[in-house]
Design an enzyme around this catalytic site. Structure first.
Site, PDB file in Angstrom:
ATOM      1  N   ASP A   1       0.860  -1.178   0.000  1.00 50.61           N
ATOM      2  CA  ASP A   1       0.000   0.000   0.000  1.00 50.61           C
ATOM      3  C   ASP A   1       0.899   1.232   0.000  1.00 50.61           C
ATOM      4  O   ASP A   1       1.616   1.496   0.976  1.00 50.61           O
ATOM      5  CB  ASP A   1      -0.901  -0.018   1.231  1.00 50.61           C
TER       6      ASP A   1
ATOM      7  N   GLY B   1      -2.987   7.285  -3.863  1.00 53.98           N
ATOM      8  CA  GLY B   1      -1.926   6.286  -3.821  1.00 53.98           C
ATOM      9  C   GLY B   1      -2.125   5.149  -4.804  1.00 53.98           C
ATOM     10  O   GLY B   1      -2.920   5.236  -5.752  1.00 53.98           O
TER      11      GLY B   1
ATOM     12  N   LYS C   1       3.860 -38.920 -31.020  1.00 51.29           N
ATOM     13  CA  LYS C   1       5.095 -38.712 -30.255  1.00 51.29           C
ATOM     14  C   LYS C   1       5.287 -37.207 -30.086  1.00 51.29           C
ATOM     15  O   LYS C   1       5.480 -36.480 -31.055  1.00 51.29           O
ATOM     16  CB  LYS C   1       6.297 -39.322 -30.963  1.00 51.29           C
TER      17      LYS C   1
END
Length: 840
Positions: free
Chosen positions: A164, A203, A547
């Site tokens: 944060d 933020g 294969k």
């Protein structure tokens, strides 16, 4: 920021001012509005109220936003205890956080009872599972949705960690982006993929999804340790000071938000900020380009989602094992069951005074009443699960259902009083005394659920595959509110078990006095090998498979771990982290699968060249980067061990039948196709698709570990040969500092012979990698007594230990490979496996 919408309708008291892709069809009846959502009629109120007065947005606009982004936001809310940030009068009115369900919450709205952080009382959180719940909570004036960092069935364990980043003036959002880039770099160095989002305010948060296991304390300590490394690298811009006055002008990395009971605005949650911003997932390219929080609002998000989709899906779908990163930081990666859940070990302490969930046995003997919660949580018009029909009788059946939902878990259900009393056990029932495991008590289920297998649709409670894992009868030994003891008589689980209630959840363990034999782990196997050099043929007694051009692997799968062993017995689990939990798609206590790890090219064809880029990696950060760029899948073709049975003596057809019965195909685990009798047809199809060839297998044949048997034969469409490197010649021109060609050997019978040299097919990086390996095994003399080889000018010799693969045109009469081209090193193969497959 996008232009604000017109809001002339506000003057007329209209509820909606923002144009949205899907209209919220609210019908007014008196003082309220009603909406049909998820099969329910939801009452709304005060839709014209101004929630963002300066912008002109209403409460109706808030509800219409969540209505339109429901499919995107709900996956980040489902199954999680929800804290509501309520602002009934809009962003300029008062606000309060509410955890407990309001008294007027309708009965259909699911709850999640959780003990508070002090352990003194139970909080009745709401859970938002569908559109109806989303609108109900938003109508409470909950502008923001704050889910906990863990789910209701495992509240003591987070399923993501996050950083944060909280800026303090006068710092700018540009500085937040710079610190976010620090976080990304640190996480990449630890092999972790990260997902950024804006907070919607000032933020950012950077998320890392993790597999269930580490405790909140471990996660918080990890984020703190990484934060301190970033602080040391950029002290002028970063702070971890707890005293607010010391944070001015810096970005605060708040690692303490990774604690139990903490919450933060969910992805796509609206924020009570000017402009009605949204907490929006972004790409790292956008972080570099300079995005701002104001770019994402209830106006702009609809167009953005249409263009970029959900950028946060990796947080739901790509959890990683945090243990290697913990170890890299010198932290203890071990997770103790009781310690991680905050619960005492079995037998210690007293039962909790407050209940986290309903008792597993109630005084109400009415099965219909006991099934009410089950019915409320499901829409039986859309889910194939049986309806909550009560049944009589007092049988003693039990069932364990393997449930691949958001997280894999095993549901233990005991018949009692006409219902199935249920616990979710994340890692499955323990197999030996002393092994205590978490068990989460869930709602009672109807008896018919004991027969249920199938897929619960996306968007519904418990979405994912359900398969019956074990069933049988049980003997009740002791049943109280705090302890349930019983003896299982199942096909996979037998013995005496105890469920003990702790202060938070339950623990389950196998009784020490249990005398029932428990499954033993399988022995170490070596893969069976095919006889080379066959031409295509048809034969009703043979089975033919393509294969695949990959790495041969034996996968040892248990309910809580997977080990991937190469042909040489080398543990290569860490190299392929996307395959480290094959139990999700393998319905067994113990299973040993034989298969091939394959990467594909841009046309979807198996490509050993692409896989080569992953084979020799060891650093976690390099492996993680390669995993994202070159995903792999394990194609299983044989089953050597199942639960307690060695299957190697069973016929080929029976092994394949059992394999198909336990494997659910996915993007990580698949089954090879096969065709009986028609080898030439399959060969032509394989050749046309660019495959390496096919493998012929004799019907009725047993599996012969470690042996090259004529019961299996290789039919190659592309001529490739495994070779032992005998040395190298001096390079010229641009390769003067490395080598010109590798000298190759192969076995003819028991004799290692020189079969030529290869000088093409190398990139510059590959050349340096090969040369580094060769220098480690350098020798003074030729490794074989071949006069012609010994006379090669400018040759440097090595011990015959390193294996490579080449493609070639044919073998000459002199026994040399014609026009070979280097395809890659084969650390999964031993030198003695390098048998010359084509006779001169």
């Amino acid at each position: 920021m996008a232009a604000r919408p017109y809001h002339r309708g506000m003057a007329r008291g209209e509820p909606f001012t923002v144009e949205t892709p899907r209209r919220l069809e609210a019908e007014r009846e008196g003082d309220h509005w009603w909406v049909e959502a998820a099969g329910r009629r939801v009452r709304l109120s005060n839709l014209p109220k101004a929630y963002w007065p300066d912008d002109g947005y209403t409460k109706g606009d808030l509800l219409a936003y969540y209505w339109n982004v429901a499919d995107t936001v709900l996956p980040y809310l489902r199954g999680r205890p929800l804290t509501m940030r309520r602002m009934p009068d809009g962003i300029e009115g008062g606000e309060f956080y509410e955890k407990n369900a309001p008294s007027h919450t309708p009965e259909w709205m699911p709850r999640c009872p959780v003990l508070d952080e002090e352990g003194s009382k139970t909080i009745e959180y709401l859970r938002v599972e569908d559109e109806a719940g989303l609108l109900f909570v938003a109508n409470l004036g909950a502008i923001e949705f704050h889910p906990l960092h863990s789910r209701c069935e495992s509240v003591d364990r987070p399923d993501y960690l996050f950083f944060d980043l909280d800026p303090f003036e006068p710092i700018t959002f540009g500085d937040v982006r710079a610190v976010a880039r620090h976080v990304r770099a640190a996480l990449e160095a630890l092999g972790l993929t990260s997902y950024p989002k804006t907070s919607g305010a000032t933020g950012m948060q950077i998320y890392v999804p993790i597999e269930l296991g580490p405790s909140y304390q471990q996660v918080r300590d990890f984020v703190g340790a990484v934060g301190r490394l970033i602080l040391k690298a950029d002290p002028d811009r970063v702070t971890m000071e707890w005293e607010v006055s010391k944070r001015a002008g810096k970005v605060f990395i708040d690692h303490n938000m990774n604690r139990q009971g903490a919450n933060i605005a969910a992805a796509y949650s609206v924020r009570p900020q000017p402009g009605a911003t949204v907490s929006a997932p972004v790409t790292w390219d956008e972080v570099e380009e300079g995005i701002e929080p104001g770019d994402f609002t209830i106006v702009t998000m609809h167009k953005r989602l249409a263009e970029v989709g959900d950028l946060f899906r990796g947080v739901l779908e790509e959890p990683v094992d945090l243990r290697p990163a913990l170890e890299a930081l010198g932290m203890d990666p071990r997770v103790e069951e009781a310690e991680a859940t905050g619960a005492p070990t079995a037998g210690e302490g007293e039962p909790a005074s407050e209940e986290l969930t309903a008792d597993p046995k109630t005084d109400d003997g009415d099965p219909a009443a006991r099934l009410a919660k089950y019915g409320e949580m499901r829409d039986f018009a859309e889910t194939p699960e049986p309806p909550p029909v009560p049944a009589g009788g007092d049988g003693r059946s039990f069932v364990i259902q393997k449930h691949e939902a958001t997280r894999l878990h095993y549901d233990l259900r005991l018949e009692e009083g006409g219902v199935l009393v249920s616990w979710a056990v994340p890692r499955g029932l323990p197999l030996k005394p002393g092994d205590r495991r978490l068990a989460v008590h869930t709602e009672d289920h109807p008896l018919d659920y004991g027969e249920f297998q199938g897929w619960i649709p996306e968007g519904h409670y418990g979405a994912g595959e359900v398969r019956i894992f074990d069933r049988g009868t049980y003997e009740p030994l002791d049943w109280t509110d705090d302890k349930v003891s019983f003896r299982l008589h199942g096909t996979r689980h037998r013995g005496e078990y105890h469920l003990v209630k702790t202060d938070r959840d339950w623990l389950i363990f196998l009784g020490k006095g249990s005398d029932a034999p428990q499954p033993e782990p399988p022995p170490a196997f070596e893969p069976m090998l095919a006889d080379p050099g066959h031409d295509p043929f048809d034969d009703p007694g043979w089975r033919f498979e393509p294969k695949l051009d990959g790495v041969r692997t034996l996968a040892y799968v248990t309910t809580d771990a997977t080990r991937l062993l190469s042909r040489k017995g080398r543990d290569q689990t860490a190299q392929y982290p996307e395959l480290d939990n094959l139990a999700r798609w393998t319905n067994a206590l113990w299973a040993v699968l034989d298969g091939e790890i394959v990467a594909v090219d841009e046309r979807g064809r198996p490509s050993f060249e692409r896989l080569q880029e992953r084979i020799n990696l060891s650093a976690p950060s390099d492996i993680e980067k390669a995993r994202r760029r070159i995903p792999v899948r394990l194609y299983a073709f044989d089953l050597l061990w199942l639960d307690e049975r060695d299957l190697t003596n069973e016929p080929l057809e029976e092994r394949r039948r059992l394999l198909e019965g336990i494997v659910t195909e996915s993007d990580r685990l698949g089954l090879t196709l096969y065709l009986d009798g028609e080898g030439e047809r399959l060969f032509e199809a394989a050749k046309g698709l660019g495959y390496e060839g096919i493998v012929a297998k004799k019907l009725g044949s047993r599996y012969q570990p470690g042996r090259r048997s004529k019961d299996w034969g290789k039919v190659k469409a592309v001529k490739r040969q495994d070779c032992v490197i005998l040395g190298w010649t001096r390079g010229e021109g641009s390769r003067a500092s490395s080598f010109g060609a590798l000298l190759l050997g192969a076995y003819v019978g028991d004799e290692l012979r020189w079969v030529g040299q290869v000088g093409t097919g190398f990139t510059e990086q590959l050349t340096l990698q090969v040369l580094d390996r060769l220098r480690e095994i350098r020798e003074e003399e030729p490794p074989i007594g071949d006069r012609e080889l010994a006379s090669v000018k400018g040759a440097t010799w090595v011990r015959p230990e390193l294996v490579c693969e080449v493609e070639y045109l044919h073998v000459t009469k002199a026994g040399k490979l014609r026009a070979p081209s280097f395809k890659g090193l084969r650390p999964d193969k031993a030198p003695q496996d390098c048998i010359l497959e084509e006779a001169p």
